[in-house]
Design an enzyme around this catalytic site. Structure first.
Site, short mmCIF file in Angstrom:
data_model
loop_
_atom_site.label_atom_id
_atom_site.label_comp_id
_atom_site.label_asym_id
_atom_site.label_seq_id
_atom_site.Cartn_x
_atom_site.Cartn_y
_atom_site.Cartn_z
N HIS A 162 -33.85 -17.87 8.73
CA HIS A 162 -34.51 -18.97 9.44
C HIS A 162 -35.19 -18.55 10.75
CE1 HIS A 162 -30.82 -18.76 11.83
NE2 HIS A 162 -31.52 -19.33 12.78
C1 UD1 Z 1 -33.33 -23.38 16.02
C2 UD1 Z 1 -33.12 -22.46 17.22
C3 UD1 Z 1 -32.54 -21.15 16.76
C4 UD1 Z 1 -31.29 -21.36 15.93
C5 UD1 Z 1 -31.56 -22.32 14.80
C6 UD1 Z 1 -30.30 -22.63 14.06
C7 UD1 Z 1 -34.73 -22.70 19.08
C8 UD1 Z 1 -35.93 -22.13 19.71
N1 UD1 Z 1 -34.39 -22.17 17.89
O1 UD1 Z 1 -34.30 -22.80 15.20
O2 UD1 Z 1 -32.21 -20.35 17.88
O3 UD1 Z 1 -30.86 -20.12 15.41
O4 UD1 Z 1 -32.09 -23.54 15.34
O5 UD1 Z 1 -30.54 -23.17 12.81
O6 UD1 Z 1 -34.11 -23.58 19.62
N2 UD1 Z 1 -36.50 -29.08 10.82
C9 UD1 Z 1 -36.34 -30.02 9.85
N3 UD1 Z 1 -35.12 -30.65 9.78
C10 UD1 Z 1 -34.09 -30.38 10.62
C11 UD1 Z 1 -34.29 -29.38 11.59
C12 UD1 Z 1 -35.50 -28.74 11.69
O7 UD1 Z 1 -37.24 -30.31 9.07
O8 UD1 Z 1 -33.04 -30.98 10.52
C13 UD1 Z 1 -37.83 -28.44 10.96
C14 UD1 Z 1 -38.47 -28.88 12.28
O9 UD1 Z 1 -39.26 -29.99 12.11
C15 UD1 Z 1 -39.27 -27.68 12.70
C16 UD1 Z 1 -38.58 -26.51 12.00
O10 UD1 Z 1 -37.67 -27.04 11.06
O11 UD1 Z 1 -40.57 -27.77 12.26
C17 UD1 Z 1 -37.87 -25.63 12.99
O12 UD1 Z 1 -36.90 -26.35 13.74
P1 UD1 Z 1 -36.55 -25.92 15.25
O13 UD1 Z 1 -35.40 -26.72 15.71
O14 UD1 Z 1 -37.79 -25.91 16.07
O15 UD1 Z 1 -36.14 -24.41 15.13
P2 UD1 Z 1 -35.12 -23.68 14.16
O16 UD1 Z 1 -35.86 -22.72 13.33
O17 UD1 Z 1 -34.26 -24.67 13.48
N1 UDP Z 2 -24.47 -22.76 7.80
C1 UDP Z 2 -24.05 -23.84 7.06
N2 UDP Z 2 -24.78 -24.21 5.95
C2 UDP Z 2 -25.88 -23.53 5.56
C3 UDP Z 2 -26.30 -22.40 6.31
C4 UDP Z 2 -25.58 -22.05 7.44
O1 UDP Z 2 -23.03 -24.47 7.38
O2 UDP Z 2 -26.50 -23.93 4.57
C5 UDP Z 2 -23.72 -22.40 8.99
C6 UDP Z 2 -23.32 -20.95 9.00
O3 UDP Z 2 -21.99 -20.84 8.68
C7 UDP Z 2 -23.61 -20.46 10.40
C8 UDP Z 2 -24.12 -21.66 11.11
O4 UDP Z 2 -24.55 -22.57 10.13
O5 UDP Z 2 -22.50 -20.06 11.11
C9 UDP Z 2 -25.14 -21.15 12.06
O6 UDP Z 2 -26.39 -21.67 11.91
P1 UDP Z 2 -27.73 -20.88 11.83
O7 UDP Z 2 -27.62 -19.71 10.96
O8 UDP Z 2 -28.70 -21.94 11.49
O9 UDP Z 2 -27.99 -20.45 13.35
P2 UDP Z 2 -27.68 -19.16 14.23
O10 UDP Z 2 -26.24 -18.84 14.12
O11 UDP Z 2 -28.56 -18.04 13.75
O12 UDP Z 2 -28.11 -19.57 15.61
#
Ligand code: UD1
Ligand code: UDP
Length: 348
Positions: free
Chosen positions: A205
């Protein structure tokens, strides 16, 4: 003591759950959870509140999407209003997302002490939004709770020594809880007709992997090559799903793409897996906690102990290191309790 907990993204719900369980037992602390709204799909947010028994957020600011400035700016304004109205004694922030940055900045400007859980991690790659968020958050915080010795060393190198404590990793607490619970409630292995030991789990991601189409293609090719060795189960993050559709690669050979799963299902999947492929911070350690080898699809990692101990390797390195050994830094599943003990000691 009135504590504001700021969360917004999936890993923060999991980390906050481990600490909230300790707070719930402590009559001296009143916790108020503020959800920024950054993650909002049911399988990215609600499922964690329900499964992990996290108290209902007192507020949800409903801020998500947009550019970094727009998202962080809207969160900052909403969090400032909430803090001015509720006057917390301290603000707890987790990790390195935009919600972390906004929470730290809003509190620091109002002279409310900030407690940073997962302080001191560094990738030394400032092109990552997370690196910027965590550096700023650390430099604003009054109490910096480090998960590892390496994290503490990074803070020292930046001149931060006051208010720094090594408390272990709350993700280990979360994992121990999830392993137990998942055995009782998760049916995912049967649902997906999986044989233990016969598959790998993949998650991707990171913006650094998904947002550049050439890099994204290399990452997806890498996953398909690994799938020649064993089937891969890949719960797809919404960011990644969008990019796969955009580049016309909505299916991958040998890979089962599924929607994001709840935390108990994720741990049940890990329990039966033989390998983890990921760019997630959390998954790298969860692989180690499950005694699984992990290939991290990044050019560097903040969790250097997992690589040094031989459990984890970066995707462009070809050999596994040996011998493997345990990592003491992450604690004994008591990082949540140590977080609250350090908080009370600091503010007494
Ligand atoms: C964010 C964090 C990242 C973390 C990750 C965990 C920042 C800069 N990044 O990245 O550090 O590792 O979360 O998962 O804060 N979206 C959906 N549905 C959701 C959530 C997101 O559709 O429930 C879409 C949003 O609309 C957006 C994209 O996913 O377009 C990215 O979401 P965003 O929260 O900006 O960043 P992540 O990649 O989730
Ligand atoms: N995770 C989950 N379901 C999923 C994918 C990830 O519960 O389908 C959990 C996973 O165990 C991990 C946590 O989400 O510890 C962390 O989230 P993510 O990888 O999105 O973020 P990061 O740790 O890189 O910030």
């Amino acid at each position: 003591m009135k504590l504001f907990t700021i969360v917004g993204a999936r890993p923060q719900f999991i980390k906050a759950a481990a600490v909230s369980r300790v707070i719930a037992q402590d009559p001296e602390i009143e916790e108020s959870i503020v959800h920024t709204g950054q993650h909002y799909d049911a399988n990215m947010s609600d499922v964690f509140f329900t499964e992990l028994g996290i108290p209902e957020p007192a507020r949800n600011l409903g801020v998500s999407g947009g550019g970094h400035g727009e998202m962080t700016g809207q969160m900052l304004a909403g969090l400032e209003r909430a803090m001015v109205e509720d006057k917390p004694d301290a603000v707890l922030i987790y990790g390195d997302t935009n919600s972390t940055l906004a929470g730290g900045l809003a509190a620091a400007k109002l002279h409310i002490p900030v407690i940073h859980v997962e302080a001191g991690l560094r990738s030394f790659n400032k092109r990552m939004p997370e690196e910027i968020n965590r550096i700023v958050a650390d430099h604003l915080s009054a109490l910096l709770l480090c998960p590892t010795q390496a994290a503490r060393n990074h803070l020292k190198a930046e001149g931060i020594t006051a208010g720094v404590e090594l408390v272990g990793d709350v993700m280990y607490d979360a994992t121990l809880y999830a392993i137990e619970q998942s055995k009782q409630v998760s049916t995912i292995l049967a649902d997906l007709e999986l044989e233990a030991g016969g598959y790998a789990v993949c998650t991707i991601h990171r913006a650094e992997n998904t947002d550049d189409s050439e890099r994204f293609a290399r990452v997806l090719d890498f996953v398909e090559r690994e799938a020649e060795n064993q089937p891969i189960i890949f719960p797809v993050h919404p960011r990644t799903r969008k990019m796969m559709e955009k580049v016309g690669r909505s299916t991958l050979a040998g890979v089962r793409l599924i929607d994001p799963v709840g935390y108990f299902d994720l741990h049940r999947l890990l329990g039966g897996a033989s390998l983890v492929l990921t760019d997630s911070g959390g998954l790298q350690k969860e692989a180690y906690f499950h005694s699984l080898p992990c290939i991290t699809m990044r050019d560097e990692t903040e969790w250097v102990e997992t690589v040094e101990a031989g459990w984890n390797r970066l995707w462009l390195e070809s050999d596994w290191k040996s011998p493997r050994h345990d990592i003491p830094d992450y604690g004994a599943g008591d990082a949540g309790a140590r977080t609250i003990a350090a908080t009370k000691a600091h503010f007494s």
